[in-house]
Write a protein that holds these residues in place. Structure first.
Motif, PDB file in Angstrom:
ATOM      1  N   THR A  29       0.970  -1.150   0.072  1.00  0.00           N
ATOM      2  CA  THR A  29       0.096   0.181  -0.526  1.00  0.00           C
ATOM      3  C   THR A  29       1.127   1.382  -0.248  1.00  0.00           C
ATOM      4  OG1 THR A  29      -0.622  -0.208   2.306  1.00  0.00           O
ATOM      5  CG2 THR A  29      -2.535  -1.180   1.489  1.00  0.00           C
ATOM      6  N   ALA A  32      -0.026   4.955  -1.329  1.00  0.00           N
ATOM      7  CA  ALA A  32      -1.218   5.042  -0.613  1.00  0.00           C
ATOM      8  C   ALA A  32      -0.828   6.301  -0.057  1.00  0.00           C
ATOM      9  CB  ALA A  32      -2.707   4.774  -0.805  1.00  0.00           C
ATOM     10  N   VAL A  41      -5.706  16.605  -0.052  1.00  0.00           N
ATOM     11  CA  VAL A  41      -7.452  15.587  -0.057  1.00  0.00           C
ATOM     12  C   VAL A  41      -7.929  16.442   0.588  1.00  0.00           C
ATOM     13  CG1 VAL A  41      -8.314  13.764   0.804  1.00  0.00           C
ATOM     14  CG2 VAL A  41      -5.757  13.670  -0.012  1.00  0.00           C
ATOM     15  N   LYS A  66      -7.704  15.762  -4.100  1.00  0.00           N
ATOM     16  CA  LYS A  66      -8.394  14.526  -4.807  1.00  0.00           C
ATOM     17  C   LYS A  66      -8.571  14.955  -3.028  1.00  0.00           C
ATOM     18  CE  LYS A  66      -5.032  11.704  -5.844  1.00  0.00           C
ATOM     19  NZ  LYS A  66      -4.910   9.899  -6.348  1.00  0.00           N
ATOM     20  N   THR A  67     -10.231  14.467  -3.207  1.00  0.00           N
ATOM     21  CA  THR A  67     -11.399  14.740  -2.790  1.00  0.00           C
ATOM     22  C   THR A  67     -11.647  13.298  -1.781  1.00  0.00           C
ATOM     23  OG1 THR A  67     -12.667  13.849  -4.547  1.00  0.00           O
ATOM     24  CG2 THR A  67     -12.460  16.180  -4.122  1.00  0.00           C
ATOM     25  N   GLU A  68     -12.272  13.303  -1.053  1.00  0.00           N
ATOM     26  CA  GLU A  68     -13.130  11.918   0.381  1.00  0.00           C
ATOM     27  C   GLU A  68     -14.409  13.312   0.235  1.00  0.00           C
ATOM     28  OE1 GLU A  68     -10.954  10.322   1.564  1.00  0.00           O
ATOM     29  OE2 GLU A  68     -12.537   9.150   2.326  1.00  0.00           O
ATOM     30  N   LEU A  69     -15.396  11.795  -0.886  1.00  0.00           N
ATOM     31  CA  LEU A  69     -16.819  12.881  -1.015  1.00  0.00           C
ATOM     32  C   LEU A  69     -17.301  12.132   0.465  1.00  0.00           C
ATOM     33  CD1 LEU A  69     -17.467  12.087  -4.613  1.00  0.00           C
ATOM     34  CD2 LEU A  69     -16.391  14.357  -3.414  1.00  0.00           C
ATOM     35  N   LYS A  79     -14.001   9.270  10.992  1.00  0.00           N
ATOM     36  CA  LYS A  79     -13.612   8.823  10.506  1.00  0.00           C
ATOM     37  C   LYS A  79     -12.393   9.651  10.371  1.00  0.00           C
ATOM     38  CE  LYS A  79     -11.188   7.314   6.160  1.00  0.00           C
ATOM     39  NZ  LYS A  79     -11.349   7.181   4.250  1.00  0.00           N
ATOM     40  N   ALA A  85      -7.120   9.042   8.511  1.00  0.00           N
ATOM     41  CA  ALA A  85      -7.715   8.749   7.533  1.00  0.00           C
ATOM     42  C   ALA A  85      -6.526   9.939   6.484  1.00  0.00           C
ATOM     43  CB  ALA A  85      -8.609   9.677   8.256  1.00  0.00           C
TER      44      ALA A  85
ATOM     45  N   PRO B 128      -1.196   1.320   6.423  1.00  0.00           N
ATOM     46  CA  PRO B 128      -1.485   2.939   6.118  1.00  0.00           C
ATOM     47  C   PRO B 128      -2.774   2.377   4.878  1.00  0.00           C
ATOM     48  CG  PRO B 128       0.401   2.149   5.193  1.00  0.00           C
ATOM     49  CD  PRO B 128      -0.104   1.319   5.933  1.00  0.00           C
ATOM     50  N   LEU B 129      -4.551   3.217   5.112  1.00  0.00           N
ATOM     51  CA  LEU B 129      -5.183   3.250   4.252  1.00  0.00           C
ATOM     52  C   LEU B 129      -4.691   3.257   2.801  1.00  0.00           C
ATOM     53  CD1 LEU B 129      -7.067   4.945   6.627  1.00  0.00           C
ATOM     54  CD2 LEU B 129      -7.116   2.456   7.002  1.00  0.00           C
ATOM     55  N   GLY B 130      -6.172   2.953   2.308  1.00  0.00           N
ATOM     56  CA  GLY B 130      -5.711   2.089   0.955  1.00  0.00           C
ATOM     57  C   GLY B 130      -6.427   1.958  -0.057  1.00  0.00           C
ATOM     58  N   THR B 133      -6.257  -1.505   2.167  1.00  0.00           N
ATOM     59  CA  THR B 133      -6.970  -1.521   3.839  1.00  0.00           C
ATOM     60  C   THR B 133      -8.465  -1.973   2.766  1.00  0.00           C
ATOM     61  OG1 THR B 133      -7.062   0.458   3.491  1.00  0.00           O
ATOM     62  CG2 THR B 133      -5.810  -0.463   5.079  1.00  0.00           C
ATOM     63  N   PHE B 207     -15.684   3.722   2.157  1.00  0.00           N
ATOM     64  CA  PHE B 207     -15.742   4.838   2.784  1.00  0.00           C
ATOM     65  C   PHE B 207     -13.995   5.073   4.051  1.00  0.00           C
ATOM     66  CE2 PHE B 207     -16.149   8.665   5.522  1.00  0.00           C
ATOM     67  CZ  PHE B 207     -16.594   9.527   4.972  1.00  0.00           C
ATOM     68  N   PHE B 208     -14.805   4.395   5.094  1.00  0.00           N
ATOM     69  CA  PHE B 208     -14.430   4.604   6.618  1.00  0.00           C
ATOM     70  C   PHE B 208     -12.440   4.272   6.033  1.00  0.00           C
ATOM     71  CE2 PHE B 208     -18.171   5.276   8.055  1.00  0.00           C
ATOM     72  CZ  PHE B 208     -17.273   6.078   8.964  1.00  0.00           C
ATOM     73  N   THR B 209     -12.174   3.134   5.587  1.00  0.00           N
ATOM     74  CA  THR B 209     -10.765   2.533   4.814  1.00  0.00           C
ATOM     75  C   THR B 209      -9.904   2.356   3.875  1.00  0.00           C
ATOM     76  OG1 THR B 209     -11.425   0.458   3.666  1.00  0.00           O
ATOM     77  CG2 THR B 209     -11.811   0.377   6.502  1.00  0.00           C
ATOM     78  N   GLY B 210     -10.622   3.384   2.713  1.00  0.00           N
ATOM     79  CA  GLY B 210     -10.457   3.593   1.648  1.00  0.00           C
ATOM     80  C   GLY B 210      -9.582   5.402   2.188  1.00  0.00           C
ATOM     81  N   ARG B 211      -9.061   5.553   1.200  1.00  0.00           N
ATOM     82  CA  ARG B 211      -7.881   6.572   1.165  1.00  0.00           C
ATOM     83  C   ARG B 211      -7.279   7.539  -0.122  1.00  0.00           C
ATOM     84  NH1 ARG B 211      -2.896   8.642   4.719  1.00  0.00           N
ATOM     85  NH2 ARG B 211      -1.958  10.208   2.930  1.00  0.00           N
ATOM     86  N   GLY B 212      -7.957   8.433  -0.470  1.00  0.00           N
ATOM     87  CA  GLY B 212      -7.122   8.860  -1.246  1.00  0.00           C
ATOM     88  C   GLY B 212      -8.073   8.775  -2.778  1.00  0.00           C
ATOM     89  N   ASN B 214     -12.578   7.773  -4.954  1.00  0.00           N
ATOM     90  CA  ASN B 214     -13.993   7.354  -4.579  1.00  0.00           C
ATOM     91  C   ASN B 214     -13.992   6.383  -4.911  1.00  0.00           C
ATOM     92  OD1 ASN B 214     -14.681  10.478  -2.751  1.00  0.00           O
ATOM     93  ND2 ASN B 214     -13.897  11.510  -4.594  1.00  0.00           N
ATOM     94  N   MET B 218     -19.747   6.130  -3.538  1.00  0.00           N
ATOM     95  CA  MET B 218     -19.311   6.308  -2.393  1.00  0.00           C
ATOM     96  C   MET B 218     -19.768   8.266  -3.029  1.00  0.00           C
ATOM     97  SD  MET B 218     -15.102   6.159  -0.520  1.00  0.00           S
ATOM     98  CE  MET B 218     -14.636   7.566  -0.329  1.00  0.00           C
TER      99      MET B 218
END
Lengths: 361, 267, 302
Positions: A29, A32, A41, A66-69, A79, A85, B128-130, B133, B207-212, B214, B218
């Protein structure tokens, strides 16, 4: 609580799989993980972050946004509270931000890096929720009011009293909001309670009784404004408590009216906040982006695309006259007259318990 | 076996198809309706929403994220779930019976809570979330469903077949590959499809375990906040039609495979 | 994992290997955070150990118990409704229809609808049940009613319908798969011995398909415990389910301990209900086979 967390951490650390999974996980990972300086973000909702709204910033600064919608800022705050997060900024509003601050997920903004903040409409200078302990945390970007909306034809004339929402005449054709404890607030305004955000137990009980009595008249509690728009557009409901985007229905030749009830309206803003996860280069980029949000470009595109009102004098000046008129943005003082700021309740669990009683009844 | 009494069954199947398809037929009707709102009357025909859809990069990039995740989840949860299904059916003794029940517990946890709990776990472990995860999270969510899918068939599995193969000199691995697996294939395939669909449609864990990035759910949920845009209806009808067309017309061999699978089962 | 117990289990080698990936993932990514959640439910908001959250459930005026019971009741209704659809259709597809093409096509059509996503699948019912929806508009056009029927949308009816719509294919698939593997000759034999088609179905097919029916019942019950969309989009004012109540505690009330408590209660009561449902369903299915007919089939099931 703290103890429990430590114990749990120990437990997890000692789990034999943990170390192995970590090593493997870190490896695949990696892409990311660390936020590169060229990328920030933003926790926001879809209508504030359409690609054409963000493109001008990226073009000038080279920073990717980048968006976190989300559909509710509470989602992102929950979160952030859990940690890691990876969200550097978020849009939050007066109706919620005290909670985000109390959760310890926000950090102050260095206003020196946001020169355009000085060009924000004067009405937002001293509003609660933008600074805490004397430090600036938020820069407002969008604003409006919440009020009663109705279909003129079926309502049979002009409505100027919140009482319409409790009127048997509209039984089964009323919609009230589900989120943000707003129905409790509206009930309190109807009952003439002076401080709807810090109600006493007795006041709260009278509001709960009122709303339980109102339940048979209510078609449904709407969850987001898209819901209410659809309810009003299809004629499922005749009168409801809502906000700005409902008025877009007028474009479809539906005679939706905005009431200025004698009990008042609720004024709100959405502002941009930095989270504690933004540091160094990222923080600087976030401040530059916040500056962009209240500059002359973003607010104009936001008004054209999504029909929201900007807080930026620069953006208003850059708008063509018909857009200014459409958004009714030239005289904010008159617009906000008779409106109270929509704050979050001082004691959310008590408000949730009261709202639960209504929903569960 | 065919007789006039099957009228009832035929009618029920037709009714089920109407029930299944009416909402989606309606979605595709409204996707060419000039009015932005999801209700009658039909005010006119337009392809506006389809052109909105094609020009909206976010839908395509989030679709890609969703598909990538769902493929990973489908692969992992099918392998793990199939393996665990054998434990559920063949495990004897109190230990394995208890373990079998424990393996299904994620089913009883509301997904929203599971999502928040997973995020806490990832953060504490230091992952790390991504994408990784989200795939782990969706695998935790989807695998019990896959296990149940396979278990349903495995309970009726005739273990004498395995014994016969072994008697004829096949190794355990050969027996599994050439006897057990082909017979179980239909339910494993259903499990894989189920795993894909569950992940593809899931919002909270992503939503909760992802990052950067959509995922499609979502994006759609956030769009719904301001009123579901007709381009989402256009997308829904397009993807259903596209997948059906792809399977039925462009890939007739898939159908042949399905048919052959079905024929194998009935032997 | 205790080595002694593992050693005791028969054929433990490959079983351990098959179980390990899933159980290990559960331990790391599921059991530990859930244990944390359970611990959290035993605290109050200031972090002191307290049973107050559990005690508060007994306060009937809060309506929490009603919401829990409603959730479980709706879950059971969804199972029954799904059974009504899935049993005849699965039997038709597995044993009656002669063309494998039609069989695959129907299953494919049903699966493909899932690609539209749960939000669209749920919202689409508004277009059918609403004041200006398909049903009301058709009835008005036909002159069968003069005013639209308001009660179709926004209530338990619409919510249960959509919940069933969103899950019944799970039950259809498991039932179909387990009926598919039943030997046709068994059913033919039953018919030769004079069983009516209905008797053959209830006394032979259903008991043999029991594993598929029971696991399918579990699959359709479970999503109700997590349902947020259906109650909020279609449920109206009095159809709240547990998942939304839990979400509100976490997101809006910032009362994580109470949210954790509600979750623990839901997990425990949901699991108990599920076991009861599985037990009742398998007993009922087994009871079917005890009537009259002896098929003389060697039992494959343990």
């Amino acid at each position: 609580m703290l103890n429990m967390r430590l114990n749990r951490r120990k437990l997890i650390r000692s789990a034999s799989m943990g170390a192995m999974v970590t090593a493997v996980g870190r490896h695949w990972t990696r892409g990311a993980s660390a936020a590169a300086a060229g990328e920030i973000v933003w926790g926001t909702n879809e209508a504030y972050a359409r690609p054409d709204m963000l493109a001008p910033f990226t073009k000038v600064s080279g920073t990717q946004v980048k968006t976190e919608l989300f559909s509710d800022p509470a989602e992102v705050v929950t979160k952030l509270k859990a940690g890691g997060a990876g969200v550097h900024m978020l849009v939050d509003g007066c109706y919620h931000v005290n909670l985000s601050y109390a959760d310890g997920v926000l950090q102050p903004i260095d206003v020196a890096n946001v020169p355009n903040a000085a060009k924000v409409l004067d009405e937002f200078k001293d509003v609660e929720g933008l600074s805490f302990d004397g430090k600036v945390y938020g820069v407002p970007i969008v604003w409006g009011t919440n009020s009663m909306v109705y279909r003129a034809k079926e309502a049979g004339g002009e409505l100027t009293d919140i009482g319409a929402l409790f009127d048997k005449q509209f039984a089964g054709r009323i919609s009230m909001p589900n989120g943000l404890f707003e129905s409790l607030i509206v009930g309190a305004m109807y009952l003439g309670i002076k401080k709807p955000f810090v109600m006493t137990k007795d006041e709260m009980n009278s509001v709960v009784d009122l709303l339980i009595k109102q339940k048979p008249l209510v078609r449904t509690y709407w969850n987001d404004i898209g819901d209410l728009k659809n309810l009003m557009a299809t004629g499922e409901v005749v009168v409801g408590w809502g906000w700005q985007p409902v008025m877009e229905l007028r474009k479809q030749d539906i005679d939706i009216r905005w009431a200025h009830p004698k009990q008042g309206e609720l004024a709100w803003y959405d502002a941009n906040y930095l989270t504690k996860e933004a540091d160094g280069d990222v923080k600087a980029s976030c401040e530059a982006f916040t500056n962009y949000l209240v500059g002359d470009t973003y607010g104009r595109i936001l008004g054209e695309d999504a029909g929201y009102r900007t807080t930026s004098k620069l953006a208003i000046a850059a708008m063509p006259e018909d857009l200014q008129k459409k958004l009714d943005i030239n005289n904010p003082a008159a617009f906000l007259k008779g409106a109270t700021w929509f704050l979050n309740p001082a004691d959310p669990p008590a408000y949730q318990a009261a709202w639960d009683r209504v929903l569960n009844a | 076996m065919r007789s006039e009494r099957h009228v009832f069954l035929t009618v029920m199947t037709a009714a089920m198809l109407v029930f299944s398809l009416t909402p989606l037929v309606l979605v595709s009707v409204f996707s060419v309706n000039a009015s932005r709102f999801y209700a009658f009357p039909i005010t006119g025909l337009t392809l506006q929403w389809y052109s909105d859809l094609l020009s909206d990069d976010r839908i395509w990039s989030s679709l890609l994220s969703s598909v990538l995740i769902a493929v990973g989840v489908s692969a992992i949860s099918t392998c793990m779930g199939t393996a665990f299904a054998f434990v559920v059916v063949r495990g004897t003794g109190r230990f394995w019976r208890t373990a079998s029940v424990l393996g299904f517990i994620p089913l009883a946890v509301p997904v929203l809570v599971l999502a928040a709990a997973l995020q806490v776990a990832f953060v504490e472990i230091g992952l790390p979330l991504g994408y990784g995860t989200v795939i782990i999270g969706h695998t935790i969510f989807a695998t019990p469903f896959v296990v149940l899918m396979v278990v349903a068939q495995l309970f009726r599995y005739d273990w004498r077949l395995d014994a016969a193969a072994r008697d004829l000199g096949a190794s355990a691995v050969e027996t599994f590959r050439h006897v057990t697996l082909p017979i179980l294939m239909p339910s494993i395939r259903s499990g894989a499809i189920l795993g894909f669909l569950l992940s593809f449609n899931e919002w909270a864990i992503a939503f909760f375990t992802g990052r950067g990035f959509n995922t499609l759910p979502m994006l759609v949920y956030s769009m719904q906040r301001n009123g579901l845009p007709p381009s989402v209806l256009a997308y829904s009808s397009l993807i259903v039609i596209f997948v059906l067309a792809a399977v039925l017309l462009l890939l007739p061999f898939v159908l042949r495979m399905l048919v052959r699978g079905a024929a194998q089962e009935t032997t | 994992m205790s080595a002694g117990l593992v050693k005791n289990a028969r054929g433990s080698g490959w079983i351990t290997a098959a179980a390990l990936p899933w159980l290990a993932s559960l331990l790391v990514f599921f059991a530990l955070p859930l244990a944390g959640l359970a611990a959290l439910s035993l605290t109050d908001q200031s972090g002191q150990v307290s049973l107050a959250n559990y005690a508060s459930l007994a306060d009937l005026a809060s309506g929490r118990l009603d919401v829990l019971l409603r959730t479980l009741r709706i879950g059971v209704i969804v199972i029954i409704a799904s059974l009504c659809i899935a049993l005849p259709v699965a039997y038709y597809l597995a044993k009656v229809v002669q063309s494998p093409r039609i069989e695959s096509l129907i299953l494919l059509l049903v699966s493909a609808t899932f690609l539209a996503g749960p939000l669209v699948r749920t919202v689409s019912w508004r277009g059918i049940l609403g004041v200006h929806g398909l049903i009301n508009e058709s009835l008005l056009q036909l002159g069968l009613i003069s005013e639209p029927i308001l009660s179709l949308l926004y209530g338990e009816l619409a919510m249960t319908l959509a919940l069933t719509y969103n899950v019944f294919p799970f039950l259809l698939f498991t039932t179909y798969l387990s009926m598919k593997v039943i030997d046709d000759r068994i059913i033919a034999a039953a018919r030769d011995l004079g069983a009516s088609p209905a008797a053959a179905f209830f006394r032979v097919v259903l008991p043999l398909a029991a594993p598929g029916v029971v696991t399918g019942a579990v699959l359709v019950f479970v999503p109700t415990l997590s349902a947020v969309l259906e109650p909020e989009i279609l449920g109206g004012t009095s159809s709240r389910l547990m998942a939304t109540a839990i979400r509100d505690q976490f997101f809006h009330a910032h009362n994580w301990p109470l949210g954790a408590t509600l979750t623990v209660v839901l997990i425990v009561s949901g699991t108990i209900t599920l076991m009861l449902v599985a037990l009742v369903t398998s007993l009922a299915l087994r009871a079917c086979s005890h009537y009259g007919l002896s098929t003389g089939v060697p039992s494959h099931a343990k």
